[in-house]
Design an enzyme around this catalytic site. Structure first.
Site, PDB file in Angstrom:
ATOM      1  CG  HIS A  51      42.190  39.627  36.085  1.00  0.00           C
ATOM      2  ND1 HIS A  51      42.643  38.351  35.854  1.00  0.00           N
ATOM      3  CD2 HIS A  51      43.176  40.455  35.664  1.00  0.00           C
ATOM      4  CE1 HIS A  51      43.862  38.406  35.331  1.00  0.00           C
ATOM      5  NE2 HIS A  51      44.209  39.682  35.206  1.00  0.00           N
ATOM      6  CG  HIS A  97      36.959  44.847  42.014  1.00  0.00           C
ATOM      7  ND1 HIS A  97      37.819  45.755  42.589  1.00  0.00           N
ATOM      8  CD2 HIS A  97      37.117  43.695  42.713  1.00  0.00           C
ATOM      9  CE1 HIS A  97      38.471  45.159  43.590  1.00  0.00           C
ATOM     10  NE2 HIS A  97      38.068  43.910  43.685  1.00  0.00           N
ATOM     11  CG  HIS A 118      36.120  39.174  43.854  1.00  0.00           C
ATOM     12  ND1 HIS A 118      37.292  38.847  43.218  1.00  0.00           N
ATOM     13  CD2 HIS A 118      36.323  40.390  44.423  1.00  0.00           C
ATOM     14  CE1 HIS A 118      38.175  39.810  43.412  1.00  0.00           C
ATOM     15  NE2 HIS A 118      37.622  40.769  44.136  1.00  0.00           N
ATOM     16  CD  GLU A 175      38.356  37.697  46.312  1.00  0.00           C
ATOM     17  OE1 GLU A 175      38.645  38.856  46.652  1.00  0.00           O
ATOM     18  OE2 GLU A 175      39.062  36.996  45.563  1.00  0.00           O
ATOM     19  CG  HIS A 225      36.433  43.479  47.199  1.00  0.00           C
ATOM     20  ND1 HIS A 225      37.341  42.541  46.776  1.00  0.00           N
ATOM     21  CD2 HIS A 225      35.807  42.958  48.283  1.00  0.00           C
ATOM     22  CE1 HIS A 225      37.267  41.479  47.579  1.00  0.00           C
ATOM     23  NE2 HIS A 225      36.344  41.699  48.485  1.00  0.00           N
ATOM     24  CB  THR A 274      41.674  39.322  47.047  1.00  0.00           C
ATOM     25  OG1 THR A 274      40.912  40.010  46.041  1.00  0.00           O
ATOM     26  CG2 THR A 274      41.241  39.793  48.425  1.00  0.00           C
TER      27      THR A 274
END
Ligand code: NAG
Ligand code: NAG
Length: 335
Positions: free
Chosen positions: A84, A109, A111, A122, A135, A217
């Site tokens: 992910h 991590h 996004h 996000e 994040h 999230t």
């Protein structure tokens, strides 16, 4: 063919019951998360679009202080492709002060979007997304013994959200992560990263941030996160962004690139977003300021002229009245 369809069906059902399989798009995409993970459909979800004209300035918000970020020990850090995202494990010597309790770091991590598309973050500020978002996840170590214990409790977690945009130069701090991506191209792979100053991953001005109560999230979307989203952005180069967008796979073999792993903004509902600062940055450019000034000047002149003409008219009228009064009294006296 029929058999194949049946097999797919069975796999889907198994996945649904296991509560395991989720993606961002398609039959297990974000709109379907609430079916398997009810909390994803709840009313205090993340991310959100932060509308700066409706945030509440809170002068009582203490400054956020990251500790140990400069020197995360000597032990290598584990970098992991979980299908992910890419995730770096962090030692508990890193912690945050300036929140209701002490929050200890666990992992960070990212996004991101897809090559050629500008969106990948996000959180949004005034409906504007940036290229990517970092994040950094912490848990309340005053109240709980582990991340998993804290993950379902109100304000059990504190996450720092850093919006990332494309700048002119390579960001050396982010390179500590990005230069290892090719070692963990497939889901489940791990590699180790030498410790580096994580402070450099943060944006330049930590004093300006937004604070709100939200959620993870990703499924299971627990509403346990005290969010801090920084107003200022971090910058990476276009080449660095493209490395992030083009290196990882969300699968065990080269079948599906790991891209567009961001969730859409969720409704704010009754929540309040607090800001640590007043929007001092003027929304006007120099040109706009100049025309605004000219506008005010012209407006004043017009007003002055109007007052002058009205005054003149009144004076004339009064003079006229006086004349007629004189005339009338003359008439009266004549009579
Ligand atoms: C890889 O890293 C993840 C997350 O840090 C960890 O849970 C997992 O056990 C690691 N796997 C191996 C094979 O080291
Ligand atoms: C978060 O929720 C708690 C409990 O309702 C409340 O006390 C706190 O003020 C909220 N914090 C923010 C930043 O909204």
């Amino acid at each position: 063919m029929m058999f194949f369809m049946l097999l797919l069906e069975v796999i889907w059902i198994l996945a649904a019951f296991g509560g395991q399989h989720w993606t961002y798009e398609g039959p297990h995409g974000q709109h379907h998360w609430p079916a398997s993970y009810p909390e994803c459909g709840s009313n205090a979800q993340s991310p959100i679009n932060i509308q700066t004209d409706s945030v509440t300035f809170d002068p009582e918000l203490p400054p956020l202080q990251p500790h140990g970020y400069d020197q995360p020990g000597t032990k290598p850090l584990e970098l992991h492709n979980n299908g992910h995202t890419v995730q770096l494990s962090l030692p508990p010597t890193l912690y945050l002060e300036g929140l209701p309790r002490k929050y200890v770091a666990v992992q960070l991590h990212l996004h991101w979007g897809q090559k050629g598309f500008p969106r990948g973050s996000e959180h949004q500020i005034n409906s504007e997304a940036t290229a990517a978002e970092l994040h950094i996840v912490h848990y309340d170590s005053d109240s709980y013994d582990s991340l998993s214990e804290a993950a379902q409790r109100p304000q059990g977690l504190a996450v720092l959200g850093i919006l990332i945009e494309v700048g002119e130069t390579k960001n050396p701090a982010y390179e500590h992560i990005l230069s290892h991506l090719h070692e963990i191209r497939y889901k489940g792979q791990n590699t180790s990263v030498l410790p580096f100053s994580l402070r450099e991953l943060l944006p330049p001005m930590l004093a300006q941030f937004f604070r709100y109560n939200g959620s993870l999230t990703t499924p299971p979307c627990y509403q346990s996160v005290l969010w801090t989203v920084f107003h200022r952005r971090a910058q990476i180069s276009m080449a660095q962004l493209e490395k992030l967008q083009e290196t990882l796979f969300s699968t065990e073999e080269s079948s599906k690139l790991l891209v567009q792993n961001y969730r859409a903004p969720q409704p704010l509902n009754q929540r309040k977003v607090f800001a640590s600062f007043i929007q001092a940055e003027s929304a006007y450019t120099t040109g706009e300021m100049l025309s605004l000034g000219m506008g005010i000047l012209v407006g004043c002149l017009c007003l002055l002229l109007a007052v002058y003409f009205i005054a003149r008219k009144i004076r004339k009228k009064m003079l006229g009245n006086q004349k007629s009064v004189v005339f009338t009294s003359a008439q009266v006296s004549e009579a």
